[in-house]
Design a protein around this motif. Structure first.
Motif, PDB file in Angstrom:
ATOM      1  N   HIS B  16       0.825  -1.209   0.000  1.00 19.36           N
ATOM      2  CA  HIS B  16       0.000   0.000   0.000  1.00 19.36           C
ATOM      3  C   HIS B  16       0.862   1.263   0.000  1.00 19.36           C
ATOM      4  O   HIS B  16       0.382   2.352  -0.247  1.00 19.36           O
ATOM      5  N   ARG B  17       2.186   1.101   0.281  1.00 17.37           N
ATOM      6  CA  ARG B  17       3.047   2.281   0.290  1.00 17.37           C
ATOM      7  C   ARG B  17       3.196   2.884  -1.105  1.00 17.37           C
ATOM      8  O   ARG B  17       3.562   4.033  -1.265  1.00 17.37           O
ATOM      9  N   ARG B  18       2.904   2.058  -2.141  1.00 17.00           N
ATOM     10  CA  ARG B  18       2.976   2.591  -3.511  1.00 17.00           C
ATOM     11  C   ARG B  18       1.950   3.702  -3.703  1.00 17.00           C
ATOM     12  O   ARG B  18       2.251   4.757  -4.276  1.00 17.00           O
ATOM     13  N   LEU B  19       0.736   3.430  -3.215  1.00 18.01           N
ATOM     14  CA  LEU B  19      -0.323   4.433  -3.319  1.00 18.01           C
ATOM     15  C   LEU B  19       0.065   5.669  -2.500  1.00 18.01           C
ATOM     16  O   LEU B  19      -0.109   6.809  -2.925  1.00 18.01           O
ATOM     17  N   VAL B  59      13.476  14.714  -7.966  1.00 22.14           N
ATOM     18  CA  VAL B  59      14.174  14.310  -6.744  1.00 22.14           C
ATOM     19  C   VAL B  59      13.329  13.389  -5.858  1.00 22.14           C
ATOM     20  O   VAL B  59      13.860  12.585  -5.100  1.00 22.14           O
ATOM     21  N   MET B  60      11.989  13.484  -5.972  1.00 18.60           N
ATOM     22  CA  MET B  60      11.124  12.656  -5.127  1.00 18.60           C
ATOM     23  C   MET B  60      11.288  11.182  -5.482  1.00 18.60           C
ATOM     24  O   MET B  60      10.904  10.731  -6.548  1.00 18.60           O
ATOM     25  N   GLU B  61      11.854  10.425  -4.542  1.00 13.55           N
ATOM     26  CA  GLU B  61      12.017   8.989  -4.752  1.00 13.55           C
ATOM     27  C   GLU B  61      11.144   8.220  -3.774  1.00 13.55           C
ATOM     28  O   GLU B  61      10.610   8.795  -2.825  1.00 13.55           O
ATOM     29  N   PHE B  62      11.054   6.917  -3.984  1.00 11.49           N
ATOM     30  CA  PHE B  62      10.177   6.094  -3.150  1.00 11.49           C
ATOM     31  C   PHE B  62      10.602   6.132  -1.682  1.00 11.49           C
ATOM     32  O   PHE B  62       9.769   6.228  -0.796  1.00 11.49           O
ATOM     33  N   THR B  63      11.904   6.060  -1.421  1.00  9.35           N
ATOM     34  CA  THR B  63      12.368   6.031  -0.031  1.00  9.35           C
ATOM     35  C   THR B  63      12.992   7.369   0.379  1.00  9.35           C
ATOM     36  O   THR B  63      13.424   8.142  -0.472  1.00  9.35           O
ATOM     37  N   VAL B  64      13.042   7.608   1.682  1.00  5.83           N
ATOM     38  CA  VAL B  64      13.679   8.819   2.184  1.00  5.83           C
ATOM     39  C   VAL B  64      15.145   8.852   1.748  1.00  5.83           C
ATOM     40  O   VAL B  64      15.654   9.889   1.307  1.00  5.83           O
ATOM     41  N   GLY B 166      13.249  23.534  -4.202  1.00  7.48           N
ATOM     42  CA  GLY B 166      12.681  22.260  -4.683  1.00  7.48           C
ATOM     43  C   GLY B 166      13.131  21.093  -3.835  1.00  7.48           C
ATOM     44  O   GLY B 166      12.320  20.267  -3.409  1.00  7.48           O
ATOM     45  N   VAL B 167      14.438  21.030  -3.557  1.00  5.67           N
ATOM     46  CA  VAL B 167      14.971  19.926  -2.758  1.00  5.67           C
ATOM     47  C   VAL B 167      14.361  19.956  -1.361  1.00  5.67           C
ATOM     48  O   VAL B 167      13.965  18.916  -0.814  1.00  5.67           O
ATOM     49  N   ALA B 168      14.246  21.152  -0.789  1.00  2.55           N
ATOM     50  CA  ALA B 168      13.700  21.268   0.561  1.00  2.55           C
ATOM     51  C   ALA B 168      12.268  20.750   0.614  1.00  2.55           C
ATOM     52  O   ALA B 168      11.906  19.977   1.513  1.00  2.55           O
ATOM     53  N   ILE B 169      11.447  21.151  -0.356  1.00  4.28           N
ATOM     54  CA  ILE B 169      10.044  20.699  -0.357  1.00  4.28           C
ATOM     55  C   ILE B 169       9.976  19.180  -0.510  1.00  4.28           C
ATOM     56  O   ILE B 169       9.257  18.484   0.223  1.00  4.28           O
ATOM     57  N   ALA B 170      10.766  18.636  -1.456  1.00  5.85           N
ATOM     58  CA  ALA B 170      10.749  17.184  -1.681  1.00  5.85           C
ATOM     59  C   ALA B 170      11.152  16.447  -0.412  1.00  5.85           C
ATOM     60  O   ALA B 170      10.520  15.463  -0.009  1.00  5.85           O
ATOM     61  N   LEU B 171      12.195  16.942   0.262  1.00  2.00           N
ATOM     62  CA  LEU B 171      12.681  16.281   1.477  1.00  2.00           C
ATOM     63  C   LEU B 171      11.653  16.364   2.601  1.00  2.00           C
ATOM     64  O   LEU B 171      11.400  15.382   3.300  1.00  2.00           O
ATOM     65  N   LEU B 172      11.056  17.550   2.778  1.00  2.00           N
ATOM     66  CA  LEU B 172      10.082  17.723   3.855  1.00  2.00           C
ATOM     67  C   LEU B 172       8.914  16.764   3.691  1.00  2.00           C
ATOM     68  O   LEU B 172       8.535  16.060   4.627  1.00  2.00           O
ATOM     69  N   VAL B 173       8.347  16.726   2.465  1.00  2.00           N
ATOM     70  CA  VAL B 173       7.214  15.833   2.237  1.00  2.00           C
ATOM     71  C   VAL B 173       7.655  14.383   2.434  1.00  2.00           C
ATOM     72  O   VAL B 173       6.952  13.564   3.034  1.00  2.00           O
ATOM     73  N   SER B 174       8.857  14.063   1.960  1.00  2.00           N
ATOM     74  CA  SER B 174       9.349  12.694   2.038  1.00  2.00           C
ATOM     75  C   SER B 174       9.480  12.241   3.489  1.00  2.00           C
ATOM     76  O   SER B 174       9.144  11.112   3.828  1.00  2.00           O
ATOM     77  N   VAL B 175       9.986  13.123   4.339  1.00  2.00           N
ATOM     78  CA  VAL B 175      10.257  12.732   5.728  1.00  2.00           C
ATOM     79  C   VAL B 175       9.030  12.885   6.608  1.00  2.00           C
ATOM     80  O   VAL B 175       8.770  12.069   7.497  1.00  2.00           O
ATOM     81  N   LEU B 176       8.218  13.939   6.358  1.00  2.00           N
ATOM     82  CA  LEU B 176       7.127  14.230   7.293  1.00  2.00           C
ATOM     83  C   LEU B 176       5.856  13.461   6.989  1.00  2.00           C
ATOM     84  O   LEU B 176       5.104  13.113   7.898  1.00  2.00           O
ATOM     85  N   ILE B 180       8.902   6.576   4.042  1.00  2.00           N
ATOM     86  CA  ILE B 180       9.245   5.208   3.645  1.00  2.00           C
ATOM     87  C   ILE B 180      10.763   5.127   3.668  1.00  2.00           C
ATOM     88  O   ILE B 180      11.433   5.808   2.887  1.00  2.00           O
ATOM     89  N   TRP B 181      11.322   4.340   4.576  1.00  2.00           N
ATOM     90  CA  TRP B 181      12.774   4.314   4.740  1.00  2.00           C
ATOM     91  C   TRP B 181      13.400   3.180   3.946  1.00  2.00           C
ATOM     92  O   TRP B 181      12.944   2.035   3.998  1.00  2.00           O
ATOM     93  N   ALA B 182      14.486   3.494   3.241  1.00  5.82           N
ATOM     94  CA  ALA B 182      15.210   2.468   2.478  1.00  5.82           C
ATOM     95  C   ALA B 182      15.769   1.417   3.431  1.00  5.82           C
ATOM     96  O   ALA B 182      15.752   0.221   3.143  1.00  5.82           O
ATOM     97  N   GLY B 183      16.275   1.894   4.597  1.00 10.46           N
ATOM     98  CA  GLY B 183      16.856   0.972   5.562  1.00 10.46           C
ATOM     99  C   GLY B 183      15.836  -0.049   6.036  1.00 10.46           C
ATOM    100  O   GLY B 183      16.112  -1.243   6.105  1.00 10.46           O
ATOM    101  N   GLU B 184      14.631   0.435   6.332  1.00  7.91           N
ATOM    102  CA  GLU B 184      13.588  -0.471   6.801  1.00  7.91           C
ATOM    103  C   GLU B 184      13.220  -1.463   5.697  1.00  7.91           C
ATOM    104  O   GLU B 184      12.966  -2.638   5.960  1.00  7.91           O
ATOM    105  N   ASP B 185      13.200  -0.980   4.463  1.00  7.33           N
ATOM    106  CA  ASP B 185      12.912  -1.847   3.321  1.00  7.33           C
ATOM    107  C   ASP B 185      13.932  -2.975   3.242  1.00  7.33           C
ATOM    108  O   ASP B 185      13.573  -4.140   3.042  1.00  7.33           O
TER     109      ASP B 185
END
Lengths: 385, 385
Positions: B16-19, B59-64, B166-176, B180-185
């Motif tokens: 469901h993380r894809r959605l 810059v927005m990728e699946f994992t943080v 742009g990077v700041a917005i992508a990072l904020l949305v990604s983390v907040l 989805i953490w690559a490490g956890e994956d």
């Protein structure tokens, strides 16, 4: 510093096409920049020119198939996105005022959600990933700028034109200057994989059956490791097969060469490599014992030697027949000989008494299970660390 | 059309993380567009604003970890490239007139060649590929536009600022927003791989030793196939381990969690899967024979059952101990029991007479060689096609 230089020299020597590709990118980029400097083509395009430079950098891939795929994706996606963004813009204008902003925002949100989700679909990910990304990007760009700058039409037109010029330059350099074909790469990879499997059997024969081979001890030890690189070729093969699909006729390959067949051969090669890995990890663990017991039973030993020798020769011939794309009467002979040797080995085993023949099945399952246990123990140790 | 819908539904249900990720991209993109519409931040930036939109999409990728890696690469590379391009511009100006164009052309060519070649170096390819690309791109952009437009400083400054936003917005949305953490994956992938190996052993026990298990015949047949997806996990694991390196502390994972250890466990899991593949392809080929011969020899059969059962339990416990990150006293017991069973099997074999014990080594090598021959024959058939 010296270390880095040696490494880079090795990279270039391993595959001189890498250096070639680097120069090709240099040529394409200098070409598009020069056009900008000296010709009047770009006059009137103003700051949009940068899209041509950007396109060349982003679209130039190592293989012609890669450049073609990315170029087509970029061009088609931009065209579609510009058209859709215009549609969205006209719908939004109808509402007027604040409604326009809100409606455009909703459109961008929806397009982003749908496009991002589409990228998870395997077929789209393999072939159109870049296109979907560019669609999302261009749609947002045109939609966003359409709000402030009502000369959006010119912007979109310039973007389309400059991207087309960029794609054209990237493609021309890619195809005309020492082209590197994805299809040929796949073809060579398949032959190399087969050679590596044959290499293992050669080293195996030399190490465990004392077969006389051309090379020395160190070389034959190294040969035992060659198969390792076959184990993880799936991703490379799949991507090359996908890129090869689009490439036009070149050399001995026609358009729509049966690249799928290469994937099938590749997956069989990997299955063979898995078996080799099992054999090799088993032998390493019980080296002296296996050798001495085979030593005592010369008939089985000879039969094993024959099997290994004939399969190796057969695989070698198959590799060169893939390479030269010729038919393979020679490999048939070796294959038949290997099958004969396998049959006679089975015969020998049944002559040796029922016990050993019965034991064969039990023993294989038993020893592989034992292997799995010790592999599981290794995993346990690693997890504890 | 219905087929596509079912497929997409399955994709969303599988993970469901894809959605979730799709919605996050939607949010980030709408956010950056809205900023452009309604706030005065971008006033004076003119057409450079598009870089912010572009940056978010790219810059927005699946994992943080992915977003972080790409964001840092993009920001640092742009900074470096702008600085270098200014240097090049000032050197070129000194020559003046036509010399300026030629010198800038040479600079662009050299940067393109060196940067493209650097991308072939494995370490750079794994971690800084995107950065090197952006460096080449930005250098060319600034160098090209510096020739015509002598307000280059403003252009570069705008590009830097908008990319940073742009990077700041992508990072904020990604983390907040539901990160989805690559490490956890990577962590979950490791546990899943272990579970799949245990799954095979479970199906194996049910199918060949008639072990009683919870599920029906069909389910246990399916379990025999689960290990297949373990075979090709190397690429995914390597990339997740690389992305995990940069991620800050999250949940049970600290910054610089030993991700390398996961790669080590992963490669051992794959080795185990290769053995399983060898075992499974051997069994499929000689199904009835192997089963009936094991049937006749109950002591060996029981020992095999024990080995398979205990290793399966041990691996299962290992999987859940990886999952929960706890110590593994339970798995130790099972592992010891499996090792005991293996030892007693070896004892049984030596009691059964020398022949079968000797045969064990010969038989394994023989039957794997026979497997390799038939695999080679399959390859031949595929090449002929």
């Amino acid at each position: 510093m010296v270390g880095i230089c040696t490494k880079m020299k090795k990279l270039a020597n391993d595959d001189h096409r890498r250096l070639l590709h680097s120069f090709k990118v240099g040529i394409a980029l200098t070409l598009v920049s020069t056009l900008y400097y000296v010709t009047p083509i770009f006059k009137g395009f103003g700051s949009s020119t940068i899209w041509a430079v950007l396109t060349v950098v982003l679209v130039m891939e190592f293989t012609v198939g890669g450049t073609l795929t990315k170029g087509l994706n970029r061009a088609m996606a931009t065209l579609l996105a510009v058209a859709s963004a215009f549609g969205a813009h006209h719908v939004a204008i109808l509402t007027g005022g604040k409604g326009e902003v809100i409606l455009l925002g909703i459109f961008i949100f929806l397009i982003a959600v749908v496009a991002t989700f589409l990228r998870f679909i395997p077929v789209i990910k393999a072939r159109y990933d870049y296109g979907v990304l560019i669609f999302m990007l261009t749609f947002s760009l045109v939609a966003v700028s359409s709000f402030r700058n009502h000369e959006t039409f010119m912007l979109a037109y310039k973007r389309l034109m400059t991207i087309a010029i960029g794609v054209a330059i990237a493609l021309l350099v890619s195809v005309l200057v020492f082209p590197i074909w994805a299809g040929e790469d796949l073809h060579l990879l398949t032959a190399t994989n087969l050679e590596r499997l044959a290499g293992f059997l050669e080293g195996f024969g030399a190490e465990y059956f004392g077969e006389k081979v051309k090379h020395d001890k160190i070389k034959s030890k190294a040969l035992l490791q060659t198969y390792k690189s076959v184990l993880n070729t799936k991703a490379t093969e799949d991507s090359l097969a996908n890129l090869g699909r689009l490439e036009p006729r070149h050399g001995r390959f026609r358009f729509r060469h049966p690249w799928k067949q290469y994937q099938k051969i590749g997956s069989l090669c990997r299955r063979c490599a898995y078996l080799v890995e099992a054999l090799s990890s088993y032998i390493i663990r019980s080296e002296s014992q296996a050798a001495s017991e085979l030593e005592n039973n010369t008939r089985i030993r000879d039969a094993c030697m024959d099997i290994s020798k004939e399969s190796r020769s057969a695989i070698k011939v198959l590799a060169s027949s893939v390479k030269t794309m010729t038919t393979l009467s020679d490999s048939k002979n070796h294959m038949t000989a290997a099958a004969e040797a396998a049959k006679s080995l089975k015969m020998t085993l049944s002559e040796e008494g029922l016990l050993i023949r019965e034991a064969l099945h039990i023993a294989t399952i038993v020893s592989l299970l034992l292997e799995i246990v010790s592999c599981a123990q290794d995993i346990e140790v690693a997890i504890e660390e």
